[in-house]
Each structure stands twice: as structure tokens, then as C-alpha cells.
Design a protein around this motif. Structure first.
Motif, mmCIF file in Angstrom:
data_model
loop_
_atom_site.group_PDB
_atom_site.id
_atom_site.type_symbol
_atom_site.label_atom_id
_atom_site.label_comp_id
_atom_site.label_asym_id
_atom_site.label_seq_id
_atom_site.Cartn_x
_atom_site.Cartn_y
_atom_site.Cartn_z
ATOM 1 N N LEU A 1 2.335 5.408 -1.467
ATOM 2 C CA LEU A 1 3.061 6.042 0.092
ATOM 3 C C LEU A 1 4.602 6.483 -0.059
ATOM 4 C CD1 LEU A 1 2.401 5.922 2.940
ATOM 5 C CD2 LEU A 1 4.038 4.032 3.133
ATOM 6 N N ILE A 2 4.933 7.556 0.502
ATOM 7 C CA ILE A 2 6.107 8.086 0.465
ATOM 8 C C ILE A 2 6.512 8.226 1.944
ATOM 9 C CG2 ILE A 2 7.491 10.195 -0.416
ATOM 10 C CD1 ILE A 2 5.495 10.953 -2.334
ATOM 11 N N VAL A 3 7.746 7.753 2.223
ATOM 12 C CA VAL A 3 8.305 7.587 3.441
ATOM 13 C C VAL A 3 9.607 8.720 3.447
ATOM 14 C CG1 VAL A 3 9.445 6.565 5.494
ATOM 15 C CG2 VAL A 3 7.390 5.484 4.248
ATOM 16 N N ALA A 4 9.642 9.955 4.002
ATOM 17 C CA ALA A 4 10.845 10.643 4.091
ATOM 18 C C ALA A 4 11.516 10.395 5.619
ATOM 19 C CB ALA A 4 10.450 12.074 4.039
ATOM 20 N N GLN A 5 12.786 10.363 5.706
ATOM 21 C CA GLN A 5 13.583 9.940 6.814
ATOM 22 C C GLN A 5 14.704 10.542 7.065
ATOM 23 O OE1 GLN A 5 13.414 5.457 5.716
ATOM 24 N NE2 GLN A 5 15.401 5.731 6.760
ATOM 25 N N VAL B 1 5.460 9.997 7.157
ATOM 26 C CA VAL B 1 4.798 8.883 6.243
ATOM 27 C C VAL B 1 3.686 9.350 5.532
ATOM 28 C CG1 VAL B 1 3.799 6.418 6.615
ATOM 29 C CG2 VAL B 1 5.952 7.168 7.864
ATOM 30 N N MET B 2 3.732 9.517 4.683
ATOM 31 C CA MET B 2 2.633 10.562 3.707
ATOM 32 C C MET B 2 1.746 9.517 2.918
ATOM 33 S SD MET B 2 2.827 13.961 1.775
ATOM 34 C CE MET B 2 3.174 13.418 0.260
ATOM 35 N N PRO B 3 0.583 9.041 3.122
ATOM 36 C CA PRO B 3 0.006 8.282 1.850
ATOM 37 C C PRO B 3 -0.859 9.181 1.123
ATOM 38 C CG PRO B 3 -1.321 8.342 3.895
ATOM 39 C CD PRO B 3 -0.026 9.121 4.195
ATOM 40 N N ILE B 4 -0.773 8.998 -0.344
ATOM 41 C CA ILE B 4 -1.356 9.842 -1.608
ATOM 42 C C ILE B 4 -2.843 9.439 -1.245
ATOM 43 C CG2 ILE B 4 -1.279 10.657 -3.744
ATOM 44 C CD1 ILE B 4 1.319 10.649 -2.210
ATOM 45 N N THR B 5 -3.845 10.522 -0.777
ATOM 46 C CA THR B 5 -4.968 10.563 -0.408
ATOM 47 C C THR B 5 -5.720 11.115 -1.762
ATOM 48 O OG1 THR B 5 -4.904 12.816 0.434
ATOM 49 C CG2 THR B 5 -4.886 10.827 1.785
ATOM 50 N N ASP B 6 -6.951 10.933 -1.854
ATOM 51 C CA ASP B 6 -7.783 11.608 -3.085
ATOM 52 C C ASP B 6 -7.517 13.129 -3.133
ATOM 53 O OD1 ASP B 6 -8.655 8.980 -3.734
ATOM 54 O OD2 ASP B 6 -10.568 9.167 -2.892
ATOM 55 N N ALA B 7 -7.712 13.787 -1.971
ATOM 56 C CA ALA B 7 -7.404 15.237 -1.900
ATOM 57 C C ALA B 7 -5.934 15.403 -2.473
ATOM 58 C CB ALA B 7 -7.377 15.819 -0.545
ATOM 59 N N LEU B 8 -4.846 14.906 -2.192
ATOM 60 C CA LEU B 8 -3.685 14.795 -2.437
ATOM 61 C C LEU B 8 -3.315 14.681 -4.090
ATOM 62 C CD1 LEU B 8 -1.443 13.556 0.195
ATOM 63 C CD2 LEU B 8 -1.286 15.939 -0.559
ATOM 64 N N ARG B 9 -4.099 13.649 -4.576
ATOM 65 C CA ARG B 9 -4.379 13.356 -6.029
ATOM 66 C C ARG B 9 -4.793 14.645 -6.934
ATOM 67 N NH1 ARG B 9 -5.268 8.016 -4.050
ATOM 68 N NH2 ARG B 9 -3.409 6.768 -4.578
ATOM 69 N N ARG B 10 -5.781 15.107 -6.365
ATOM 70 C CA ARG B 10 -6.556 16.314 -7.168
ATOM 71 C C ARG B 10 -5.694 17.387 -7.051
ATOM 72 N NH1 ARG B 10 -11.279 14.133 -4.352
ATOM 73 N NH2 ARG B 10 -10.853 15.622 -2.757
ATOM 74 N N LEU B 11 -4.787 17.647 -6.146
ATOM 75 C CA LEU B 11 -3.767 18.737 -6.103
ATOM 76 C C LEU B 11 -2.658 18.480 -7.003
ATOM 77 C CD1 LEU B 11 -3.420 19.753 -2.282
ATOM 78 C CD2 LEU B 11 -4.372 21.041 -3.974
ATOM 79 N N ILE B 12 -2.094 17.184 -7.234
ATOM 80 C CA ILE B 12 -1.094 16.883 -7.937
ATOM 81 C C ILE B 12 -1.522 17.125 -9.530
ATOM 82 C CG2 ILE B 12 0.305 15.007 -8.859
ATOM 83 C CD1 ILE B 12 0.170 13.833 -6.032
ATOM 84 N N MET B 13 -2.850 16.752 -9.796
ATOM 85 C CA MET B 13 -3.330 16.750 -11.003
ATOM 86 C C MET B 13 -3.458 18.553 -11.547
ATOM 87 S SD MET B 13 -3.930 13.927 -12.394
ATOM 88 C CE MET B 13 -5.134 14.222 -13.702
ATOM 89 N N PHE C 1 5.949 2.583 -3.778
ATOM 90 C CA PHE C 1 6.282 2.723 -2.406
ATOM 91 C C PHE C 1 7.547 3.365 -2.435
ATOM 92 C CE2 PHE C 1 7.982 1.936 1.609
ATOM 93 C CZ PHE C 1 6.935 1.519 2.659
ATOM 94 N N LEU C 2 7.536 4.751 -2.108
ATOM 95 C CA LEU C 2 8.868 5.287 -2.185
ATOM 96 C C LEU C 2 9.436 5.679 -0.994
ATOM 97 C CD1 LEU C 2 7.931 7.748 -5.455
ATOM 98 C CD2 LEU C 2 9.083 5.523 -5.358
ATOM 99 N N VAL C 3 10.799 5.776 -0.849
ATOM 100 C CA VAL C 3 11.608 6.232 0.535
ATOM 101 C C VAL C 3 12.390 7.176 0.072
ATOM 102 C CG1 VAL C 3 12.971 5.531 2.402
ATOM 103 C CG2 VAL C 3 11.295 3.930 1.586
ATOM 104 N N THR C 4 12.434 8.386 0.762
ATOM 105 C CA THR C 4 13.209 9.490 0.279
ATOM 106 C C THR C 4 14.313 10.012 1.326
ATOM 107 O OG1 THR C 4 13.369 11.567 -0.908
ATOM 108 C CG2 THR C 4 11.307 11.189 0.737
ATOM 109 N N GLY C 5 15.280 10.591 1.102
ATOM 110 C CA GLY C 5 16.096 11.256 2.197
ATOM 111 C C GLY C 5 17.483 11.515 1.649
ATOM 112 N N PRO C 6 18.300 12.199 2.260
ATOM 113 C CA PRO C 6 19.601 12.187 2.012
ATOM 114 C C PRO C 6 20.503 10.894 2.226
ATOM 115 C CG PRO C 6 19.385 13.344 4.280
ATOM 116 C CD PRO C 6 18.114 12.798 3.608
#
Length: 575
Positions: free
Chosen positions: A454-458, A518-530, A328-333
Motif C-alpha cells: 500500500l502507498i498513502v500519499a497525503q 490510498v493506493m493498494p498495489i493490485t495485480d494490474a498495477l504489478r503487471r504495469l510495474i513489471m 507500507f509506504l507514506v509519501t508527501g512533502p
């Protein structure tokens, strides 16, 4: 003082006025300025003592030249409470005298209205706005002598705050502080000043305090709702004492002024309420700068409803937070509220049947029931070493303050793969960039795709003040379209509000709200990452799945009247 304002090769201030009025020859005035400087006495006092000019004549010229009232000291009664609160040495040095109060304005008898240094010191000691009034030198000198004889030196300022019980700063004193307290008896104004700055910062809702020395001035600034503003300018000669007082309170080495130091202060406001300050000092060209970060444990218990998530975003946050494993990642400056988001999640998970361990640099807020470890590179306690230790202690949830390198990332990924929930932060601009950032560090695409849930950018944006916000009637549909609103949104006729400003807010804003992707990692995103997709391709896929980016989330806040277009343009770097 006027004697300190003489420019090279000429006269300035009261000396020039006396020459222009014909009361002194220019060469006599120049010599008097030099002699007064050598003797370290005020210019006017030197003139009167050496019978170069009469007290009454000088007072008349000073009042006319500076358009300041002239007051006869024989005709008024001095407020003894004011004179008792100022050191006699200060009054004698500058030949000034506090006369009386009108509201928050302190009328001060002066010989030379250009004595700004004296007025600054009185403002610092008495916390009132000084207003100069010209008085005659011989009468002022006689009155100062009389007051010194009758009051035994006029006393010193009381060291108590008078309004708040500051108590012991952390419940137990140290030998260093106890020894330093004796030397600070004569610096009671500094003690009062620092205490008052801490209390004022808390009352104003500040997140940081900056104590900054420069060559010609010293200033204190507060960061409120993300905006820095100057609060006070104490006399420059107190810079060293203020830094020393802060270091005593934070248990730092008073003798070390050449390297940065870090410490903490615990300020007890009541029996059940205390505020922590994280203190950092740094040597600058003109002295030590000190910055305090206010660590209010209440901010870690705000609850997710107070953070500004939209309903769909909140549902995704909670669903992925309660998964038994993954990342579970949170990102931002820096300063975007990542720590509060993580602490909110930890508080939601913090139950007696869950073992939670955190590795933080630094531990900002203490959480009962959570095993918190302070990372310290100097002692060898790194994020990676803390993580390895956690994995041998049967953890359920692990929080890593920040993933900074491949070693930390690799251990975090392995922990997530072996049945642990891992929460952490990174510094990236948005959620898709986080996926490519981890790969750039050296984490294999397969590991990224299979471990992150999940990744949360804020970002944080200032809220419009509900008392004074006004509708922007001049904005056109074309301008709204340029900002990014859709035709359907514009057709609804919603109102855009802007900041105005009132006595209850800070330039039209009060408080802050979060803007999230708020971006969950879906199957479609996993295929793109791979397949090795870049951040742009990942962002396009997230948009197709209905995940709003930071700009779209910010526009929603504008449409709902939470904040202004001007504010979101400053925090999303668009528009």
C-alpha cells in the motif's frame, strides 16, 4: 529616542518641532542633539539641564506636535506595583515612568513621544500595550530620584511565571544550566519571555516557533494550522540573551555560535503532562535563529478516525496495515503529516506479542513498548546500519523514518520479502510516482511489484471554523465544473463554504485534516510495474480501479463542508 533619529544634515522629531515653534535656533538644536548623544542622555533632559529650554515649554510642544496628552505628575498618584516591576536602570536611562493601567493599556510618562525603543522595552517587560503621555522633565526626574531612594532601586522582575508551573525542564539539571542560572538572575524578563512564548504556542496549537534576529528588528513567529504569523517583536538588543536562554534550556553549547546545533526541551505542564520541543539553532547574518518543533505525544495517539480518512480509504489502510509482511509506504512533502500517519499505524500494531523497532531521524515522539533508534550520520548509525541490526533481533514490524538511498531501499525490500512488515516514507508528489521513484533509485521492478502492499500519499488542509463558515452563494455551476466537480455532483446542489473569521479561529480556519490518496498495489498495477510503465500510466490504471487521486479526495472534503476551495487549491497545486 529622539536623539537617535536625527537624519544626516538635519533635524527630526521633537528637535525640529522646537525650532519650528521658535524655542530653539537650528544651530543650537543641532549642537544639543550631538552633545546629548555624546553624553548618552535623553535630548530633552540635556536641554533642561543646560537651561536651553524650560520643561513646561518642551512638554507643550511635544504634546502638540505628536498629538499626545499632557499630564501633570503632581496631580496623579503613581501605581507603585508597576514601578516595582521595572528595573530602575531602564527608567533612568530613557527617562520614562509607567503611570497606571486601563485594561491592557499601560500609560507611560515620557519626555519625547518618539521614544519607541523605551516603549518597546516596557512592552516586553510588562506584557501590556504602552501608550505615551507627555510629562514635564523636571517633575519626572524628581519623581525617579524619589522612587529610587524609597525602593532601593525599584527591584527586578520576579522570575516566576505566575500562571504555570514550568518545573525542571527535564527532571534533572546539568552543571552547565546551573552555572548559567546565576548569570541569568538579571535577565529575568528574558526567562519569563521565553517561558511565556512556549506556553502561548501550546495554547494556540502551534506546531513550530521561530525566533529570528534581523538587522533592525527581532521577531517571534508561530506556525498554527500550517500558517506562519508574527506574534511578538522583542527589543533587538535582547536577541543574544534570548538565543542563550533557549540554548541553556536545550542543553546546547553556549560558547558555540558558528555552527548549527540541535537539542530538546521537555516542558512539564503538570504531574502527568509534558510537552517535548525539538530545538534547532542556526547562525545567521544578524545572530542565531532558533526554531522549536512542538512534539506532543498526544498527536501520536489521535486514532485513525481523527486523521480525516474517508471510510473506503480507512478500510484499505487497516487491511494492509495488518498484513504479516510487505511494505507500507507514506509519501508527501515535509510537513504533510507523514510521521503522525506512521505513528498512528504503529500504535494500532503495538501489542505485547509484536516486536516493533524503528529507525528515525530524529526520534520525534517516544512510544512506550516500541524500540526506537536515533539515526546519527556523524556516529555512523545510518538507516541502513539500523535496519541490518533489526533483522538480527527477530522483528515483526520495522519502521524506517525515510528511504533516502539505494542501500536503505534494498535492505527494506529484503526485509519485506523475508516475512517482515516494513513501514517507511518517501518524498514524492503522489502514490504512482513513489513506484517510479524506487526504480529510479535502483530497486528492480520485480522487487517493487512484489513487496509493496500500500502507498498513502497525503497533504494537510486547514479545516473551516464551524462557528463562522459561510456558504459561497456567488459560485456558479460552471466554476464548480472548472474546479473538477462532476456533473452528477453539481446536480445534487451541494453548498461550497468559505472562510470568514471570528474570535474562536485563525482567519476562518481551526485545525487541519488530511487529504489522502490510498493506493493498494493490485495485480494490474504489478503487471504495469513489471512492464516498465511510467507514473502517468500507473496513475491512469489507479483511476480506472476507482482510487481517487489527491485532487479528487480534496474535492470530496469541499463537498462535505470540511474545507474551502481556496484551501485545497493551495495544497493540491491545482484549480
Amino acid at each position: 529616542m529622539a536623539v537617535n533619529q536625527k537624519p544626516p544634515g538635519g533635524l527630526q522629531g521633537l528637535g525640529r518641532s522646537l525650532v519650528q515653534e521658535g524655542l530653539l535656533a537650528e544651530d543650537v538644536a543641532l549642537k544639543a542633539v550631538r552633545d546629548a548623544q555624546t553624553a548618552k542622555v535623553p535630548f530633552v533632559a540635556w536641554l533642561v539641564a543646560n537651561r536651553l529650554c524650560s520643561s513646561s515649554a518642551i512638554a507643550l510642544v511635544a504634546a502638540r506636535a505628536f498629538t499626545v496628552p499632557l499630564l501633570d505628575l503632581d496631580a496623579i498618584e503613581i501605581d507603585p506595583d508597576l514601578t516595582k516591576r521595572v528595573k530602575h536602570e531602564l527608567l533612568q536611562k530613557h527617562h520614562v515612568l509607567p503611570l497606571y493601567l486601563r485594561g491592557r493599556t499601560l500609560f507611560v510618562g515620557v519626555l519625547d513621544p518618539a521614544q519607541q525603543g523605551a516603549l518597546d522595552e516596557l512592552r516586553f517587560q510588562l506584557k501590556f500595550t504602552p501608550e505615551p503621555v507627555v510629562v514635564e522633565c523636571d517633575k519626572l526626574v524628581a519623581l525617579l530620584e524619589k522612587l529610587a531612594d524609597t525602593s532601593g532601586g525599584l527591584g527586578a522582575l520576579d522570575t516566576t511565571d505566575g500562571e504555570f508551573d514550568l518545573g525542571d525542564l527535564d527532571g534533572s539539571g546539568t552543571e552547565q544550566e546551573e552555572a548559567a542560572e546565576e548569570s541569568e538572575v538579571d535577565d529575568a524578563p528574558v526567562v519569563r519571555f521565553v517561558n511565556r512564548m512556549l506556553i502561548d504556542a501550546i495554547k494556540q496549537g502551534a506546531s513550530d516557533l521561530h525566533f529570528e534576529p534581523y538587522e533592525k528588528f527581532y521577531r517571534v513567529r508561530f506556525r498554527v494550522d500550517g500558517e506562519l504569523s508574527e506574534i511578538f517583536r522583542p527589543p533587538t538588543q535582547l536577541a543574544g540573551k534570548i538565543a542563550a536562554r533557549i540554548k541553556v534550556m536545550a542543553r546546547l553549547d553556549l560558547a558555540e555560535r558558528r555552527v548549527p546545533q540541535d537539542g530538546r526541551i521537555k516542558l512539564k505542564l503538570s504531574k502527568n503532562k509534558a510537552i517535548d520541543f525539538r530545538v534547532s539553532t542556526c547562525p545567521t547574518l544578524w545572530g542565531e535563529k532558533a526554531v522549536m518543533r512542538i512534539l506532543d505525544s498526544d498527536s501520536a495517539r489521535l486514532g485513525i478516525d481523527m486523521l480525516g480518512y474517508e471510510e473506503a480509504q480507512k478500510a484499505l489502510f487497516l487491511k494492509n496495515l495488518h498484513k504479516p509482511y510487505g511494505m507500507f509506504l507514506v509519501t508527501g512533502p515535509t510537513g504533510s503529516g507523514k510521521t503522525v500517519s506512521l505513528y498512528t499505524g504503529i500504535n494500532l500494531l503495538n501489542n505485547p506479542d509484536i516486536n516493533i523497532s524503528t529507525a528515525e531521524d530524529p526520534v520525534e515522539i517516544q512510544l512506550p513498548g516500541v524500540n526506537q533508534v536515533q539515526v546519527d550520520e556523524k556516529t555512523g548509525m545510518t538507516f541502513a546500519k539500523a535496519l541490518k541490526s533489526f533483522l538480527r533481533q527477530d522483528p515483526d514490524v520495522i519502521l524506517v523514518g525515510e528511504i533516502r538511498d539505494l542501500e536503505t531501499a534494498s535492505i527494506a525490500v529484503k526485509a519485506a520479502q523475508t516475512g517482515h512488515m516494513v513501514m517507511s516514507t518517501l518524498h514524492t508528489n503522489d502514490a504512482p510516482q513513489t513506484l517510479t521513484r524506487l526504480q529510479d533509485m535502483g530497486v528492480p521492478p520485480f522487487a517493487v511489484a512484489t513487496t509493496i502492499n500500500l502507498i498513502v500519499a497525503q497533504r494537510l488542509a486547514r479545516r473551516l471554523c464551524r462557528e463562522c463558515m459561510v456558504a459561497d452563494e456567488e459560485i456558479t455551476p460552471a466554476q464548480l465544473a472548472t474546479e473538477g466537480f462532476t456533473e452528477e455532483e453539481i446536480a445534487t446542489g451541494f453548498k461550497v463554504f468559505r472562510a470568514k473569521g471570528c474570535g474562536r479561529c485563525n482567519n476562518g480556519y481551526k485545525g487541519r485534516t488530511g487529504i489522502y490518496q490510498v493506493m493498494p498495489i493490485t495485480d494490474a498495477l504489478r503487471r504495469l510495474i513489471m512492464s516498465g510503465a511510467n507514473a502517468v500510466e500507473l496513475a491512469d490504471q489507479a483511476a480506472r480501479e476507482g482510487i481517487p487521486d489527491l485532487r479528487r479526495s480534496a474535492l470530496t472534503k469541499v463537498r462535505n463542508g470540511v474545507t474551502s476551495l481556496e484551501e485545497i487549491n493551495s495544497v493540491t497545486l491545482e484549480g
